[in-house]
Enzyme design. Structure first.
Site, mmCIF file in Angstrom:
data_model
loop_
_atom_site.group_PDB
_atom_site.id
_atom_site.type_symbol
_atom_site.label_atom_id
_atom_site.label_comp_id
_atom_site.label_asym_id
_atom_site.label_seq_id
_atom_site.Cartn_x
_atom_site.Cartn_y
_atom_site.Cartn_z
ATOM 1 N N GLU A 217 32.980 29.033 121.722
ATOM 2 C CA GLU A 217 32.691 28.984 120.279
ATOM 3 C C GLU A 217 31.231 28.588 120.129
ATOM 4 O OE1 GLU A 217 34.896 30.179 118.530
ATOM 5 O OE2 GLU A 217 36.659 29.985 119.796
ATOM 6 N N CYS A 251 28.785 24.855 112.637
ATOM 7 C CA CYS A 251 28.548 26.153 113.265
ATOM 8 C C CYS A 251 28.786 27.306 112.313
ATOM 9 C CB CYS A 251 29.410 26.308 114.522
ATOM 10 S SG CYS A 251 31.186 26.237 114.213
#
Length: 466
Positions: A217, A251
């Site tokens: 990720e 993120c």
């Protein structure tokens, strides 16, 4: 149980041995482990929030409660509710010729073994425990390496894990970069890493030595398309939230915004108003600080470099003593680092590109983002963005809240990562989804075993048509 750098391998072997002794934990055992994760969160919420604020310099307890505690509990609750269905074998339909023989086929999820979780600093509880929920639901053992950038939270994690789990269920390895490098070289059955692209490349090289499958990720620069049909006030409100929450250290935070030049000034006025409203609490009680000086200096450099290229720079905050400030950098030169580096902080890059085709072309010239945000009323435009771009996620008229849905997969594509987790997708990601075939009462192999006859040739032709 907590471990140090010199006993990573022994602790790993404790977990692996436990997996060998219990390769398929029962539903009851898995539910029990999930409930212990939930108890660990709810029974120590104030301690978690205090540790987070200590690590960040200041972090709103309310934001920590929602972003790290509530979101993690939601993941547990979703798994508790659905796990018995996820564990059921999925029936598959055999080929007609095999079906006529009485054969049966299905897919059943089995635990992979020992899963390594390398978690980041921006949401150090949720991004360690949300993967843990998926790992435990799938019946695995877990070994967690939390970030050294949030030492108080990491220390609390290792302390509480040792209280709620035995050392052959879940373990934590705190430490510096050397510990992290040794950790990812262990022969895990799967590793999930949340963080930056540079470190991910090192992890891939190390994991390749043991052929360890990865979930990565990685974030990246998530764009915001502002359509000519967009409600600017709504857009500004959602962008202000995306940059204020955790000070934009997310993120999936909006990184840069593409908007027509003739709508820019109206948008900036609305954005200024929304930031002032969000940051209006006395003493900025609801804000979050930039995590450390190194990160602050990196962000300041991106702003200064952009400004040196004649970019227009604006700064918004709620009041003079605010701990939060949103910096807007408008139209820096093409070679400015802010155009290519993930900002990961309270800075918004704006490019005055208003035509949808040009917006899509601009997005596609860079690595696939973790998420693309579209603001506008046109479903036709939204479907164009979906068909003509690639990203881990796609959101219309909102930001970040896609992550709050445990029934959606979370993950990137290309430069923003690989693999998906959360909910059933996480259960499958950390499972060996095993194909099972049971032969029927008719000996099918007899039709294709030499010497070949007319029956064989007839069956061979028939199988091409069904």
């Amino acid at each position: 149980m907590s471990v140090s750098s010199n006993n990573l391998e022994p602790q790993f072997q404790v977990l692996r041995k436990a997996y060998y002794l219990e390769r398929y934990p029962s539903l009851t055992a898995r539910l029990d482990r999930l409930r212990r994760v939930k108890a660990m969160l709810t029974e120590h919420e104030s301690a978690w929030c205090e540790a987070l604020s200590q690590d960040f310099g200041y972090r709103s307890a309310d934001q920590s409660s929602f972003a790290d505690i509530t979101t993690s509990i939601k993941s547990v609750n979703h798994a508790l509710k659905n796990l018995k269905f996820w564990m059921k074998a999925e029936r598959r339909i055999p080929d007609l010729s095999l079906r006529m023989s009485g054969a049966k086929t299905y897919v059943e999820a089995f635990p992979k073994g020992v899963v390594g979780i390398v978690s980041p600093w921006n949401f150090p509880i949720n991004l360690a425990l949300s993967p843990l929920v998926s790992v435990l639901a799938a019946g695995n053992r877990a070994f967690i390496k939390p970030s050294e950038a949030t030492p108080a939270t990491s220390a609390l994690l290792e302390k509480l894990i040792s209280q709620y789990f035995t050392d052959d269920e879940v373990a934590v390895a705190c430490g510096d970069v050397d510990v992290a490098q040794a950790f990812v070289k262990l022969p895990f059955d799967h590793i999930i890493y949340t963080g930056g692209e540079t470190v991910a490349k090192h992890i891939m090289r190390d994991a390749a030595e043991n052929l360890v499958p990865l979930t990565l990720e990685l974030g990246g620069k998530s764009p915001v398309i502002v359509s000519s049909s967009a409600d600017l006030k709504l857009t500004a409100k959602r962008i202000a939230f995306g940059k204020y929450f955790n000070a934009g250290q997310i993120c999936i935070a909006p990184d840069y915004l593409l908007i027509a030049e003739d709508r820019l000034e109206a948008f900036l006025l609305d954005l200024k108003s929304e930031v002032e409203h969000a940051d209006s609490s006395q003493g900025s009680a609801d804000s979050v600080s930039i995590v450390n000086e190194r990160h602050r200096q990196r962000i300041d450099y991106l702003i200064a470099e952009g400004e040196s290229t004649n970019a227009r720079v604006m700064r918004f905050s709620g009041h003079n003593q605010s701990a939060y400030q949103l910096t807007v950098v408008i139209n820096p030169s093409a070679d400015a680092g802010i155009n290519s580096s993930e900002i990961f902080g309270p800075v918004l890059l704006i490019k005055t590109i208003g035509d949808l085709s040009e917006q899509i072309a601009y997005i596609n010239q860079s690595s696939h983002p973790l998420v693309i945000y579209y603001f506008g009323r046109s479903e036709t435009e939204f479907r164009r963005v979906a068909r003509e771009t690639s990203s881990g996620g796609l959101v219309k008229n909102d930001v970040i809240f896609q992550y709050a849905n445990d029934d959606l997969p979370f993950g990137g594509v290309g430069g923003s990562g690989m693999g998906k987790y959360r909910g059933e997708y996480g259960f499958k990601e950390f499972s060996n989804n095993r194909a099972v075939y049971k032969s029927g009462i008719v000996d099918v192999s007899g039709f294709v075993t030499p010497p070949y006859s007319g029956v064989f040739r007839m069956v061979n032709k028939l199988m091409r048509k069904i």
